[in-house]
Design an enzyme around this catalytic site. Structure first.
Site, PDB file in Angstrom:
ATOM      1  N   ASP A 223      47.850  26.939  15.657  1.00 25.10           N
ATOM      2  CA  ASP A 223      47.437  26.522  16.992  1.00 25.10           C
ATOM      3  C   ASP A 223      45.920  26.477  17.070  1.00 25.10           C
ATOM      4  OD1 ASP A 223      46.462  29.239  17.835  1.00 25.10           O
ATOM      5  OD2 ASP A 223      48.576  29.746  17.548  1.00 25.10           O
TER       6      ASP A 223
ATOM      7  N   GLU B  68      51.200  17.804 -18.393  1.00 25.82           N
ATOM      8  CA  GLU B  68      51.036  18.219 -16.994  1.00 25.82           C
ATOM      9  C   GLU B  68      49.637  18.788 -16.757  1.00 25.82           C
ATOM     10  OE1 GLU B  68      55.503  19.620 -15.590  1.00 25.82           O
ATOM     11  OE2 GLU B  68      54.367  20.941 -16.917  1.00 25.82           O
TER      12      GLU B  68
END
Ligand code: DGJ
Length: 732
Positions: free
Chosen positions: A535, A615
């Protein structure tokens, strides 16, 4: 001038670049709302406030036989209960004799050239010349209770903030059973309401429906803003979309219980009231005391959700977030949690950090499990000293090993919590929130500390400060893994227990403020079991928040999409994790995981030691790409190019640099198709006549072609294939 007062007509007009808000003192002294919407040149809009004599809508005593004037039907700036207005109200005042109600009348006002602040509460702030304030003082007709309404006007940003302070200037106590922050009235009943609901690991799912006769409430009574509903709502035209339509946003700058209640009244007028949820709230004001209701940030646009979000992203970046990290490139992070959880020792962490360093990662974060007897989630919370069984060199020694590798060092903390199985609990069992005579509700094996109490906060500040100093800590993840229950504080008398939920939040803010001021160079990340406290209140203290414990790239498309309506991508903690994903078991390529995680504050959270050489090479490249695109992602304009709730074929979003010379369009193709269709994604925010190359190609395309024709998407891709397009302006 952003704020204009017409003394004769008693009209206040607030102008921003593209919007106008107008309010007026009525002939009886009530503060009526006239308008909030697209900018209207200085004018008197009081012709819009109309009344006729309606049955079952009474009038204030002072209005006598002026039966057309009823608070039950007028639009108001701060409606109070008990005055013959039966719609949702902002204020519910209880007097010493048990009577309830307040009729608020205008007394005076002030206009000044800076932004008001709310001591102890997060709020937007402004430098010189960046905002103006209007303060309007109202007083209850029959008591000495005053209400000051605050309006902060950010003219350039198209934002108007509101907050209020209720003050008891009388001699006897009063109670606030409800004291919301602000009300927005719209004189129409044909609006949609959009809100963001969810659950742990699936936060901020967008939901749209009609505002309707009666009340629709979006709220939390969990003590935090919660995973379940976000303190942000939009009212909009039924036809509004990303690029068109009127929409009004309301973002509550608060991290505890809230309500955003919309009511369409019998006259097809819509009222939205936002503030602290009245459930569990009862605030006593002794003579001379006051209560500050937290801020609501409003913005309006007629240009759809894209513009609405942009207004929030800009204002939060410029006038809410204070961390220096909003302007400093944040390091690429490697967090140990999803790789090892509680099962680690110093050597394993060191080897993980070394592997990360070799791939170009810049910050190593030791997550949960490093303190007290913390080998599982039922033990150790509250004991903020290092576990030497795990870190044999101690915190300082271990941190030095990380720093010596050339990495920054970060840790995880969960200050607000306590396990019964801890030394802290043995010495201070009464520090946990619980109701005398009842067994507390337990979540994840933990209880909540009583943050209303100064001695609790002092203990946390002192013990954690030792840790931050000893480890020369560069980054902190502040977690919070349960909701509040059994809220009863030993520090408050019985008639003040209704303040405990709010005082808890104030206590958390006070502690956060102490930490961020004492350690301004630390990069702070908020967290609450992922995004359970995502928030605007937290963003005032911390520039980023862990968006969700769900790190599945495909699920993240929806989570980050919903989050982006109010919060900037730079505020969303977002990591590449292992495939198959821990939470969902879904397999996604490293490329897709990278592209999705790069739509936020980027990092990795997996065991990089066990990656293949291929990777590892890809990760090295991703980190280079992230650095290359950092400014675009963190400082560019963000566009949602598809609606992830609607478009089942692909999800797309875009960043455009402020000068429009660069852009990154990211796409995840969701489903492999036989005999595939030719899909295109339409870019936005480019210059129409500028030519752009795509990924360094020789060929260039006109901005208008990329925006109105689109960019060709590849065919023959696997499910959930991520692709991106880097657009760069070339010669015209
Ligand atoms: C919840 C957080 O969201 C996770 O990332 C992790 O930090 C765990 N808590 C640790 O307990």
């Amino acid at each position: 001038m952003a704020v204009v007062f017409d003394g004769q007509k008693k009209i206040f007009t607030l102008h921003t670049k593209n919007t106008t808000w107008q309010t007026k003192v009525s002939e009886y002294g009530h503060l009526l709302h006239l308008y909030y919407g697209r900018r209207i040149k200085d004018t008197d809009l009081s012709y819009m406030a109309r009344g006729i004599n309606r049955g079952f809508s009474g009038c204030p005593y002072a209005a006598g036989e002026h039966r057309e004037y009823s608070l039950d039907t007028c639009l108001q700036e701060y409606p109070a209960a008990g005055t013959g207005d039966y719609r949702v109200s902002c204020l519910h005042l209880e007097h010493e004799n048990g009577s309830q109600g307040a009729e608020l009348l205008y007394q005076c006002h002030r206009i000044y050239d800076k932004k008001y602040s709310l001591p102890g509460l997060p709020a937007l702030w402004a430098g010189k010349g960046e905002a103006q304030t209007l303060e309007i003082n109202l007083k209850d007709i029959a008591s000495q209770v005053w209400v000051t309404l605050y309006y902060g006007v950010f003219e350039e940003m198209d934002v108007i903030t509101r907050a209020c302070v209720v003050e008891n200037r009388g001699q006897v106590p009063v109670f606030l059973n409800k004291a919301l922050s602000a009300c927005l009235e719209l004189p129409r009943g044909d609006l949609d309401m959009i809100s963001f609901h969810g659950r742990h690991t699936m936060e901020r799912m967008m939901e749209r429906g009609s505002a309707r006769h009666g009340r629709v409430s979006v709220d939390s009574v969990r003590g935090t803003s919660s995973h379940h509903r976000n303190p942000f709502v939009i009212l909009c035209d039924r036809q509004a979309g990303e690029e068109h339509g009127q929409c009004w946003g309301a973002s509550f700058v608060y991290s505890g219980n809230f309500t955003a209640q919309a009511e369409v009244d019998p006259l097809d007028q819509t009222r939205l009231c936002v503030g602290i949820h009245p459930e569990g709230f009862r605030y006593k004001l002794e003579a001379g005391e006051s209560f500050a209701a937290p801020e609501v940030v409003f913005t309006f646009t007629h240009q759809g959700f894209g513009k609405l979000s942009d207004n929030y992203h800009r204002i939060f970046h410029k006038h809410l977030i204070r961390s220096p990290y909003k302007n400093i490139r944040r390091p690429v992070l490697l967090n140990h949690w999803e790789a090892m959880e509680f099962n680690f020792n110093e050597e394993e962490l060191v080897s993980l950090a070394e592997s990360g360093k070799a791939l170009g990662m810049e910050l190593f974060v030791m997550d949960d499990g490093w303190f007290g007897q913390r080998d599982r989630d039922t033990r150790g919370l509250g004991d903020w000293r290092v576990n030497r069984d795990k870190l044999s060199s101690g915190l300082g020694g271990f941190a030095a090993r990380i720093h010596d590798m050339g990495l920054k060092f970060g840790i995880w903390i969960e200050p607000e919590m306590i396990n019964e199985d801890s030394d802290l609990y043995k010495s201070h069992p009464d520090w946990a929130l619980r109701i005398p005579g009842r067994q507390p509700n337990v979540e994840r094996g933990q209880l909540v500390l009583d943050m209303c109490r100064r001695e609790v906060r002092d203990y946390l500040f002192d013990s954690l400060s030792e840790i931050l100093k000893e480890g020369q800590v560069d980054y902190v993840k502040w977690d919070m893994n349960r909701n509040l229950s059994d809220v009863w504080s030993k520090s408050l008398p019985p008639d003040r227990q209704g303040e405990a939920l709010h005082r808890y939040v104030l206590g958390v803010y006070e502690l956060m403020e102490r930490f961020v001021s004492a350690y301004p160079d630390i990069l702070w990340e908020g967290c609450s079991g992922g995004g359970g406290r995502f928030d605007a209140g937290i963003l005032y203290y911390m520039p980023q928040i862990w968006c969700s414990d769900n790190t599945d790239a495909v699920e993240r498309l929806r989570i980050q999409y919903g989050t982006s309506f109010c919060y900037p991508p730079s505020s969303m903690g977002s990591h590449v994790s292992v495939s198959p994903n821990h939470q969902t078991g879904r397999r996604t390529s490293l490329k897709t995981r990278g592209i999705v995680a790069m739509a936020g504050a980027f990092g990795y959270e997996l065991d990089v030691r066990v990656m293949t050489e291929e990777e590892r090479e890809e990760v090295r490249q991703q980190i280079q790409d992230y650095k290359k695109y950092y400014d675009l992602i963190h400082h560019g304009t963000y566009y949602r190019l598809t609606d992830v709730e609607e478009n089942r074929d692909f999800a797309a979003w875009q960043f455009v640099s402020p000068d429009r010379k660069e852009s990154l369009v990211s796409v995840v193709l969701l489903h492999a198709r036989s005999n595939p269709l030719f899909w295109r994604v339409r870019a936005r925010g480019l210059e129409e006549e500028q030519r752009y190359s795509i990924d360094g190609s020789e060929e260039t395309y006109e901005g208008s072609a990329l925006m109105y024709g689109g960019i060709n998407l590849p065919v023959g891709c696997e499910d959930n294939s991520g692709v991106w397009f880097y657009l760069k302006a070339g010669p015209r």
